[in-house]
Design an enzyme around this catalytic site. Structure first.
Site, PDB file in Angstrom:
ATOM      1  N   CYS A  75     -13.390  -3.284  19.050  1.00 40.03           N
ATOM      2  CA  CYS A  75     -14.114  -2.160  19.643  1.00 40.03           C
ATOM      3  C   CYS A  75     -13.115  -1.244  20.327  1.00 40.03           C
ATOM      4  CB  CYS A  75     -15.139  -2.657  20.653  1.00 40.03           C
ATOM      5  SG  CYS A  75     -15.849  -1.291  21.603  1.00 40.03           S
TER       6      CYS A  75
ATOM      7  N   CYS B 295     -14.480  -1.156  24.543  1.00 40.33           N
ATOM      8  CA  CYS B 295     -14.432  -2.334  25.421  1.00 40.33           C
ATOM      9  C   CYS B 295     -13.435  -3.383  24.937  1.00 40.33           C
ATOM     10  CB  CYS B 295     -15.830  -2.944  25.600  1.00 40.33           C
ATOM     11  SG  CYS B 295     -16.430  -3.903  24.191  1.00 40.33           S
TER      12      CYS B 295
ATOM     13  N   PHE C  41       0.811  -1.222   0.000  1.00 38.79           N
ATOM     14  CA  PHE C  41       0.000   0.000   0.000  1.00 38.79           C
ATOM     15  C   PHE C  41       0.842   1.268   0.000  1.00 38.79           C
ATOM     16  CE2 PHE C  41       0.516  -0.928   4.501  1.00 38.79           C
ATOM     17  CZ  PHE C  41       0.768   0.318   5.049  1.00 38.79           C
TER      18      PHE C  41
ATOM     19  N   HIS D 297       1.511  -4.281  13.231  1.00 43.69           N
ATOM     20  CA  HIS D 297       0.516  -3.351  12.701  1.00 43.69           C
ATOM     21  C   HIS D 297      -0.898  -3.910  12.798  1.00 43.69           C
ATOM     22  CE1 HIS D 297       3.896  -1.294  10.143  1.00 43.69           C
ATOM     23  NE2 HIS D 297       4.010  -1.076  11.429  1.00 43.69           N
TER      24      HIS D 297
ATOM     25  N   GLN E  44       5.105  -6.845   9.741  1.00 41.31           N
ATOM     26  CA  GLN E  44       4.459  -5.545   9.544  1.00 41.31           C
ATOM     27  C   GLN E  44       3.166  -5.733   8.749  1.00 41.31           C
ATOM     28  OE1 GLN E  44       8.279  -4.126   7.594  1.00 41.31           O
ATOM     29  NE2 GLN E  44       7.690  -2.269   8.658  1.00 41.31           N
TER      30      GLN E  44
ATOM     31  N   CYS F 190     -21.184  -2.467  23.573  1.00 43.83           N
ATOM     32  CA  CYS F 190     -21.133  -1.179  24.279  1.00 43.83           C
ATOM     33  C   CYS F 190     -21.488   0.016  23.402  1.00 43.83           C
ATOM     34  CB  CYS F 190     -19.756  -0.986  24.919  1.00 43.83           C
ATOM     35  SG  CYS F 190     -18.473  -0.554  23.736  1.00 43.83           S
TER      36      CYS F 190
ATOM     37  N   SER G  46      11.577  -2.820   3.397  1.00 43.05           N
ATOM     38  CA  SER G  46      12.550  -1.816   2.967  1.00 43.05           C
ATOM     39  C   SER G  46      13.358  -1.299   4.153  1.00 43.05           C
ATOM     40  CB  SER G  46      11.835  -0.667   2.268  1.00 43.05           C
ATOM     41  OG  SER G  46      10.817  -0.176   3.102  1.00 43.05           O
TER      42      SER G  46
HETATM   43 ZN    ZN Z   1     -17.450  -2.367  22.818  1.00 44.91          ZN
END
Ligand code: ZN
Length: 242
Positions: free
Chosen positions: A120, A123, A26, A112, A92, A148, A187
């Protein structure tokens, strides 16, 4: 240089091990940021519109990533594990291809995060990304946690978001304790890509770099192979006695 004498090998992999499976890097020119607006972590947290755009981008990228298959480079690390030589595999990458190749999940340190799950932000509940993306495609443009109500985010580390402390800690100890660091397809420019192999080297390990293009650490490496990972890795492994 032969791998035969090394018993505590740590792998460090970057995007280019997965480009050989057809997953685009990317960061490369023409990569996803050439056509998509990059949404940093703070903006994701602050703005629902940003979350909608972020999920739209992920929904576009994930099918290709999910369809990709592990390649000979990924399988070579599995073979290193099978032979009892691999103490950790720091990556990575967010595509989960190491685990799908058969690597023990406990050995893989995902600096990563992972695209395979949604997390979430409040929570900490995790759900499979397919479930979360199913809700996106079903009309919830930016899904919230079912427990939540806080925003769900793919469990990847965004720009501007700190790397998971526990993973960094594990990676640092692995680099301090290894006898060989095998840096593959990175790299070695961005932090911590540059600093972890350097740490291993400074702690007394040998450093092998497999990457098509030169890296800033080539000068201090014990061996540099500028070739395809899927060719170089299996050949290195073959030199090990079973
Ligand atoms: Zn949550």
């Amino acid at each position: 240089m032969r791998l035969g004498e090394y018993r505590r090998i740590v792998g460090f992999t970057g995007a280019r091990i997965s480009t050989e499976s057809g997953i685009p890097d990317f960061r490369s020119p023409g990569g996803v940021w050439a056509t998509n607006r990059m949404i940093e972590f703070d903006e994701f947290c602050a703005s629902r519109a940003a979350r909608v755009e972020y999920w739209r981008q992920k929904a576009a990228v994930w099918p290709g990533m999910r369809a990709a298959a592990p390649n000979a480079g990924h399988r070579a690390f599995v073979e290193l594990e099978r032979r009892g030589r691999l103490s950790a595999l720091i990556t990575q990458n967010i595509d989960g291809l190491h685990q799908r190749a058969g690597q023990s999940p406990g050995l893989v340190i995902e600096l990563h995060g992972t695209m395979a799950e949604a997390l979430c932000l409040d929570c900490g509940d995790r759900t499979p990304i397919d479930a979360a993306l199913g809700r996106v495609l079903g009309g919830e443009a930016a899904p919230d946690c079912e427990h939540c109500g806080a925003p769900l985010k793919p469990a990847t580390v965004s720009f501007g978001q700190a790397m998971p402390a526990r993973e960094v800690e594990r990676a640092v100890s692995a680099c301090r304790e290894c006898d060989l660091l095998l840096a593959v397809g990175s790299s070695l420019v961005v932090y911590p890509a540059a600093s972890l192999p350097l740490l291993a080297k400074e702690s007394g390990a040998r450093l092998v770099i497999i990457n098509r293009t030169p890296t800033p650490l080539d000068e201090i490496a014990d061996l540099v192979l500028r070739e395809e990972i899927g060719t170089a890795m299996p050949r290195l492994i073959e030199e090990l006695e079973p």
